[in-house]
Write a protein that holds these residues in place. Sequence first.
Motif, PDB file in Angstrom:
ATOM      1  N   GLY A  39       0.783  -1.231   0.000  1.00 49.41           N
ATOM      2  CA  GLY A  39       0.000   0.000   0.000  1.00 49.41           C
ATOM      3  C   GLY A  39       0.810   1.272   0.000  1.00 49.41           C
ATOM      4  O   GLY A  39       0.257   2.372   0.149  1.00 49.41           O
ATOM      5  N   LYS A  40       2.132   1.173  -0.189  1.00 44.18           N
ATOM      6  CA  LYS A  40       3.002   2.349  -0.147  1.00 44.18           C
ATOM      7  C   LYS A  40       2.655   3.349  -1.244  1.00 44.18           C
ATOM      8  O   LYS A  40       2.847   4.561  -1.079  1.00 44.18           O
ATOM      9  CB  LYS A  40       4.464   1.904  -0.279  1.00 44.18           C
ATOM     10  N   TYR A  41       2.130   2.855  -2.370  1.00 47.10           N
ATOM     11  CA  TYR A  41       1.841   3.736  -3.501  1.00 47.10           C
ATOM     12  C   TYR A  41       0.344   3.848  -3.780  1.00 47.10           C
ATOM     13  O   TYR A  41      -0.058   4.265  -4.860  1.00 47.10           O
ATOM     14  CB  TYR A  41       2.560   3.229  -4.758  1.00 47.10           C
ATOM     15  N   ASP A  42      -0.476   3.470  -2.801  1.00 46.26           N
ATOM     16  CA  ASP A  42      -1.927   3.561  -2.983  1.00 46.26           C
ATOM     17  C   ASP A  42      -2.390   5.014  -2.972  1.00 46.26           C
ATOM     18  O   ASP A  42      -1.907   5.831  -2.180  1.00 46.26           O
ATOM     19  CB  ASP A  42      -2.659   2.800  -1.863  1.00 46.26           C
ATOM     20  N   HIS A  43      -3.320   5.332  -3.864  1.00 49.77           N
ATOM     21  CA  HIS A  43      -3.937   6.657  -3.906  1.00 49.77           C
ATOM     22  C   HIS A  43      -5.444   6.463  -3.998  1.00 49.77           C
ATOM     23  O   HIS A  43      -5.939   5.896  -4.984  1.00 49.77           O
ATOM     24  CB  HIS A  43      -3.427   7.460  -5.098  1.00 49.77           C
ATOM     25  N   GLU A  44      -6.148   6.911  -3.002  1.00 46.17           N
ATOM     26  CA  GLU A  44      -7.584   6.684  -2.909  1.00 46.17           C
ATOM     27  C   GLU A  44      -8.348   7.236  -4.109  1.00 46.17           C
ATOM     28  O   GLU A  44      -9.353   6.677  -4.533  1.00 46.17           O
ATOM     29  CB  GLU A  44      -8.120   7.318  -1.611  1.00 46.17           C
ATOM     30  N   ASN A  45      -7.864   8.344  -4.661  1.00 49.08           N
ATOM     31  CA  ASN A  45      -8.587   8.992  -5.764  1.00 49.08           C
ATOM     32  C   ASN A  45      -8.165   8.482  -7.143  1.00 49.08           C
ATOM     33  O   ASN A  45      -8.648   8.988  -8.167  1.00 49.08           O
ATOM     34  CB  ASN A  45      -8.382  10.512  -5.700  1.00 49.08           C
ATOM     35  N   ALA A  46      -7.254   7.516  -7.186  1.00 49.41           N
ATOM     36  CA  ALA A  46      -6.812   6.967  -8.472  1.00 49.41           C
ATOM     37  C   ALA A  46      -7.966   6.200  -9.118  1.00 49.41           C
ATOM     38  O   ALA A  46      -8.828   5.649  -8.435  1.00 49.41           O
ATOM     39  CB  ALA A  46      -5.616   6.050  -8.266  1.00 49.41           C
ATOM     40  N   PRO A  47      -8.019   6.154 -10.448  1.00 49.47           N
ATOM     41  CA  PRO A  47      -9.094   5.408 -11.125  1.00 49.47           C
ATOM     42  C   PRO A  47      -8.982   3.913 -10.839  1.00 49.47           C
ATOM     43  O   PRO A  47      -7.896   3.380 -10.667  1.00 49.47           O
ATOM     44  CB  PRO A  47      -8.845   5.711 -12.606  1.00 49.47           C
ATOM     45  N   GLY A  48     -10.140   3.249 -10.781  1.00 46.52           N
ATOM     46  CA  GLY A  48     -10.172   1.821 -10.473  1.00 46.52           C
ATOM     47  C   GLY A  48     -11.115   1.547  -9.322  1.00 46.52           C
ATOM     48  O   GLY A  48     -11.704   2.464  -8.740  1.00 46.52           O
ATOM     49  N   GLN A  49     -11.223   0.276  -8.956  1.00 46.94           N
ATOM     50  CA  GLN A  49     -12.181  -0.106  -7.906  1.00 46.94           C
ATOM     51  C   GLN A  49     -11.542  -0.826  -6.721  1.00 46.94           C
ATOM     52  O   GLN A  49     -12.056  -0.774  -5.613  1.00 46.94           O
ATOM     53  CB  GLN A  49     -13.269  -1.003  -8.510  1.00 46.94           C
ATOM     54  N   LEU A  50     -10.426  -1.518  -6.958  1.00 43.34           N
ATOM     55  CA  LEU A  50      -9.804  -2.302  -5.893  1.00 43.34           C
ATOM     56  C   LEU A  50      -8.392  -1.791  -5.621  1.00 43.34           C
ATOM     57  O   LEU A  50      -7.703  -1.330  -6.528  1.00 43.34           O
ATOM     58  CB  LEU A  50      -9.725  -3.783  -6.284  1.00 43.34           C
ATOM     59  N   SER A  51      -7.953  -1.894  -4.374  1.00 40.88           N
ATOM     60  CA  SER A  51      -6.565  -1.574  -4.050  1.00 40.88           C
ATOM     61  C   SER A  51      -5.663  -2.627  -4.680  1.00 40.88           C
ATOM     62  O   SER A  51      -6.130  -3.689  -5.108  1.00 40.88           O
ATOM     63  CB  SER A  51      -6.362  -1.552  -2.532  1.00 40.88           C
ATOM     64  N   HIS A  52      -4.354  -2.351  -4.733  1.00 39.37           N
ATOM     65  CA  HIS A  52      -3.410  -3.335  -5.282  1.00 39.37           C
ATOM     66  C   HIS A  52      -3.522  -4.652  -4.518  1.00 39.37           C
ATOM     67  O   HIS A  52      -3.502  -5.737  -5.113  1.00 39.37           O
ATOM     68  CB  HIS A  52      -1.973  -2.809  -5.187  1.00 39.37           C
ATOM     69  N   PHE A  53      -3.643  -4.564  -3.200  1.00 41.41           N
ATOM     70  CA  PHE A  53      -3.726  -5.772  -2.378  1.00 41.41           C
ATOM     71  C   PHE A  53      -5.013  -6.542  -2.651  1.00 41.41           C
ATOM     72  O   PHE A  53      -5.006  -7.773  -2.760  1.00 41.41           O
ATOM     73  CB  PHE A  53      -3.639  -5.404  -0.893  1.00 41.41           C
ATOM     74  N   GLN A  54      -6.136  -5.815  -2.770  1.00 36.98           N
ATOM     75  CA  GLN A  54      -7.407  -6.483  -3.043  1.00 36.98           C
ATOM     76  C   GLN A  54      -7.416  -7.117  -4.431  1.00 36.98           C
ATOM     77  O   GLN A  54      -7.966  -8.203  -4.614  1.00 36.98           O
ATOM     78  CB  GLN A  54      -8.556  -5.480  -2.920  1.00 36.98           C
ATOM     79  N   ALA A  55      -6.796  -6.429  -5.399  1.00 38.33           N
ATOM     80  CA  ALA A  55      -6.752  -6.983  -6.760  1.00 38.33           C
ATOM     81  C   ALA A  55      -5.952  -8.279  -6.791  1.00 38.33           C
ATOM     82  O   ALA A  55      -6.378  -9.280  -7.378  1.00 38.33           O
ATOM     83  CB  ALA A  55      -6.147  -5.958  -7.715  1.00 38.33           C
ATOM     84  N   MET A 100      -8.396  -9.472 -16.008  1.00 40.64           N
ATOM     85  CA  MET A 100      -9.713  -8.893 -15.749  1.00 40.64           C
ATOM     86  C   MET A 100      -9.800  -8.355 -14.331  1.00 40.64           C
ATOM     87  O   MET A 100     -10.461  -7.352 -14.067  1.00 40.64           O
ATOM     88  CB  MET A 100     -10.809  -9.929 -16.006  1.00 40.64           C
ATOM     89  N   MET A 101      -9.137  -9.040 -13.390  1.00 36.74           N
ATOM     90  CA  MET A 101      -9.155  -8.607 -11.998  1.00 36.74           C
ATOM     91  C   MET A 101      -8.115  -7.522 -11.739  1.00 36.74           C
ATOM     92  O   MET A 101      -8.409  -6.493 -11.136  1.00 36.74           O
ATOM     93  CB  MET A 101      -8.899  -9.802 -11.075  1.00 36.74           C
ATOM     94  N   HIS A 102      -6.897  -7.737 -12.212  1.00 35.41           N
ATOM     95  CA  HIS A 102      -5.836  -6.750 -11.997  1.00 35.41           C
ATOM     96  C   HIS A 102      -6.153  -5.425 -12.695  1.00 35.41           C
ATOM     97  O   HIS A 102      -5.700  -4.365 -12.248  1.00 35.41           O
ATOM     98  CB  HIS A 102      -4.496  -7.299 -12.489  1.00 35.41           C
ATOM     99  N   GLY A 103      -6.914  -5.487 -13.762  1.00 37.91           N
ATOM    100  CA  GLY A 103      -7.268  -4.276 -14.487  1.00 37.91           C
ATOM    101  C   GLY A 103      -8.167  -3.341 -13.702  1.00 37.91           C
ATOM    102  O   GLY A 103      -8.344  -2.180 -14.083  1.00 37.91           O
ATOM    103  N   THR A 104      -8.750  -3.828 -12.603  1.00 36.48           N
ATOM    104  CA  THR A 104      -9.637  -2.983 -11.781  1.00 36.48           C
ATOM    105  C   THR A 104      -8.871  -2.266 -10.662  1.00 36.48           C
ATOM    106  O   THR A 104      -9.481  -1.557  -9.865  1.00 36.48           O
ATOM    107  CB  THR A 104     -10.756  -3.825 -11.141  1.00 36.48           C
ATOM    108  N   ALA A 105      -7.553  -2.440 -10.597  1.00 34.95           N
ATOM    109  CA  ALA A 105      -6.755  -1.842  -9.514  1.00 34.95           C
ATOM    110  C   ALA A 105      -6.801  -0.322  -9.566  1.00 34.95           C
ATOM    111  O   ALA A 105      -6.786   0.289 -10.639  1.00 34.95           O
ATOM    112  CB  ALA A 105      -5.308  -2.319  -9.617  1.00 34.95           C
ATOM    113  N   LYS A 106      -6.822   0.291  -8.386  1.00 34.14           N
ATOM    114  CA  LYS A 106      -6.840   1.756  -8.285  1.00 34.14           C
ATOM    115  C   LYS A 106      -5.412   2.278  -8.467  1.00 34.14           C
ATOM    116  O   LYS A 106      -4.626   2.309  -7.528  1.00 34.14           O
ATOM    117  CB  LYS A 106      -7.387   2.185  -6.916  1.00 34.14           C
ATOM    118  N   THR A 107      -5.089   2.661  -9.681  1.00 30.53           N
ATOM    119  CA  THR A 107      -3.737   3.142  -9.965  1.00 30.53           C
ATOM    120  C   THR A 107      -3.707   3.949 -11.267  1.00 30.53           C
ATOM    121  O   THR A 107      -4.535   3.734 -12.157  1.00 30.53           O
ATOM    122  CB  THR A 107      -2.738   1.972 -10.079  1.00 30.53           C
TER     123      THR A 107
END
Length: 450
Positions: free
Chosen positions: A53-69, A284-291
């Motif tokens: 989560g070091k590079y997570d940005h809540e407002n980035a486009p996508g639906q899931l965090s890197h960890f959730q994806a 399909m899943m990784h493509g939903t990451a918020k980044t």
Amino acid sequence: MIKALENAIAAFSSWIWDWPLLILLVGGGLFFLIFSRFTPFLYFRHAIDILRGKYDHENAPGQLSHFQALSSAIAATVGMGNISGVAIALVMGGPGAIFWMWISALIGMATKFYTCTLAVMYRSESEEGTTLSGPMYVITKGLGKRWKPLAVFFALAGLVGTLPAFTANQLTQTLVDVLDWKDSDKFYVGLVLAGIASFVILGGIKRIGLVASRLVPFMVALYFITVFAILILQIDQIPKMFVLIFSDAFTGEAAAGGALGYLIKTGVKRAAFSNEAGIGTAPMMHGTAKTNEPVREGLVAMIGPAIDTLLVCTLTALAILSTGVWQHSDDNGISLTLQAFNSVLPYGIGDGVVIIMVLVFAFSTLFSYSYYGVTCLGFLTKPKYGKYYNYIYIISIVVAAVVKIDFAINLIDSAFALMAIPTVASALLLAPKVNKRAKIYFDTIKAGKK
């Protein structure tokens, strides 16, 4: 008629999984490995930082965090393929099949980097504002509209490949074996499984991601503790098992007819089912990451094959091999794994642990796979209609619970093979664009700007 269908699917699976497709998956993966100059592997530690989560940005486009994806993708891959699929690989190909699963996983890490980076680069958005991603969007947006037939081909195959045939079948078989139920009870087991799964999958991608992020760490930890306990009890056998894996990998003595080619095909097929590198589901899943950085998700995706094939599958293989049950048993799939656990663990513990792990592993897979089918149907029709796939999916859980394991394996293998063709082909064509994007990102990392 049913028998004829089973035979037709078995014949097709055997034909399509021969050398042409193996060349596509292994050859394509080797191309990605060499074309990348192994650069993504040098940033594995950076991938862990992204995952934390070091590079997570809540407002980035996508639906899931890197960890959730990653959790959702692993929830689909670290499942029955790791418990049951490894047993099938050992029965069909012998110990040497595990070596070829390792090779396929290493190559698959490079494939995952390219396919999942592309999934973020060329994702789309529905009218409702949800993220749409996968090989079909990579093809239409990355290669152009004239390539749409290839995207449709992938989505049609995906409607079958994402069905829960193997998972529901092996989960039902476990309950029947452990609880000493009759085969006639499988239908009722399927109804219960379908009911439980529906509570999560009808909640959509966000609920699936939330449940997966809670389940995956628990299931991996539980599995490690159990298998390590078996390996400690069998510690004197472990060195011999590694020698057996390496020695059999190039002779194929334990494979059907002693054929090395059959052994390699078995290892690659089961690895493909285990980590899905090149199949097209994970993008399909990784493509939903918020980044905002596609390369970041490509790096995170690389972790998947390392966990599910290099680590979890190896532990399962060592547990089965060290007990020796694979040499003198007619069982296959989950029944063989269960027999291996019971041969070492105290009476009753093996059954209890396996049934808990299988329930967690199988449900995590059932939850994630439904989203893949929803995405495929949404592409073929309209995204808002994709949700109706869930009802087909729920019904198929009941059907899968009662069919034979051979039919379940051949059906999913056939669909996976068809899905791999457009996935790998499009990634090969678009690989230079990934390299260009990756160079910019890695140069920025070196400069300390990220």
